[in-house]
Motif scaffolding. Structure first.
Motif, mmCIF file in Angstrom:
data_model
loop_
_atom_site.group_PDB
_atom_site.id
_atom_site.type_symbol
_atom_site.label_atom_id
_atom_site.label_comp_id
_atom_site.label_asym_id
_atom_site.label_seq_id
_atom_site.Cartn_x
_atom_site.Cartn_y
_atom_site.Cartn_z
ATOM 1 N N THR A 1 0.865 -1.181 0.000
ATOM 2 C CA THR A 1 0.000 0.000 0.000
ATOM 3 C C THR A 1 0.900 1.229 0.000
ATOM 4 O O THR A 1 2.117 1.135 0.200
ATOM 5 C CB THR A 1 -0.901 0.007 1.252
ATOM 6 O OG1 THR A 1 -0.078 -0.080 2.414
ATOM 7 C CG2 THR A 1 -1.902 -1.144 1.229
ATOM 8 N N CYS B 1 -5.535 7.430 0.072
ATOM 9 C CA CYS B 1 -6.316 6.340 -0.516
ATOM 10 C C CYS B 1 -6.806 6.739 -1.904
ATOM 11 O O CYS B 1 -7.327 7.846 -2.084
ATOM 12 C CB CYS B 1 -7.496 6.016 0.385
ATOM 13 S SG CYS B 1 -8.664 4.827 -0.287
ATOM 14 N N GLU C 1 -3.404 5.637 2.794
ATOM 15 C CA GLU C 1 -3.728 4.319 2.271
ATOM 16 C C GLU C 1 -2.890 3.265 2.984
ATOM 17 O O GLU C 1 -1.749 3.005 2.632
ATOM 18 C CB GLU C 1 -3.467 4.245 0.762
ATOM 19 C CG GLU C 1 -3.899 2.900 0.191
ATOM 20 C CD GLU C 1 -3.394 2.679 -1.206
ATOM 21 O OE1 GLU C 1 -4.139 2.990 -2.148
ATOM 22 O OE2 GLU C 1 -2.239 2.199 -1.346
ATOM 23 N N LEU D 1 -7.601 0.559 3.473
ATOM 24 C CA LEU D 1 -8.013 0.117 2.144
ATOM 25 C C LEU D 1 -9.060 -0.989 2.193
ATOM 26 O O LEU D 1 -10.022 -0.979 1.426
ATOM 27 C CB LEU D 1 -6.789 -0.363 1.361
ATOM 28 C CG LEU D 1 -7.032 -0.798 -0.075
ATOM 29 C CD1 LEU D 1 -7.477 0.391 -0.928
ATOM 30 C CD2 LEU D 1 -5.777 -1.418 -0.649
#
Length: 147
Positions: free
Chosen positions: A6, A22, A30, A35
């Motif tokens: 991520t 995100c 994120e 997520l």
């Protein structure tokens, strides 16, 4: 194990990213937990999931909560295994949608993500289990119809 790449994990590994927000909501960092559980897109997908599987609404705060969810489901061992597989497919579809949004201008649309959950999980179960004569029509309405 914090191995999923991520944006926050990439930043921790000193890999430059354009933004660490995100890709779906642009409201929070994120991370794996954001997520898959906290993002509004993930939340909507899990709401659709619980309605489809006919289980109580899912309140997960971490990926571990999701991976352990099947343990609290009523039913026999086979039912729990199917729910565990459905959760895995749903996480995979969220990850694929995230990557499509970043790398190929994907939409991140909840309906598209959940449509893929239904189709991939049907193909997975039909080809990898003793349920080789699954009905798409029945599956589309309720994935545990055969239990």
């Amino acid at each position: 194990m914090n191995r999923i790449p991520t944006k926050d994990a990439l930043v921790r590994r000193n890999i430059s990213v354009e933004s660490d927000l995100c890709v779906f909501c642009h409201e929070d960092l994120e991370s794996v937990d954001h997520l898959f559980t906290a993002c509004v897109t993930a939340h909507r997908v899990w709401c659709r999931f619980s309605e489809w599987v006919k289980i109580p609404p899912i309140f997960a705060f971490s990926l571990t909560d999701l991976t352990d969810l099947h343990k609290g489901i009523n039913g026999d061992k086979k039912t729990k295994e199917i729910v565990q597989g459905l959760i895995t497919v749903t996480c995979w579809c969220l990850w694929k949608a995230r990557n499509a949004k970043i790398f190929s201008d994907g939409s991140g649309n909840v309906d598209e993500i959940f449509g893929e959950v239904k189709s991939l999980s049907f193909l997975w179960l039909k080809s990898r289990s003793s349920f080789s004569n699954l009905s798409w029509r029945e599956w589309y309405s309720f994935p545990l119809y055969m239990m």
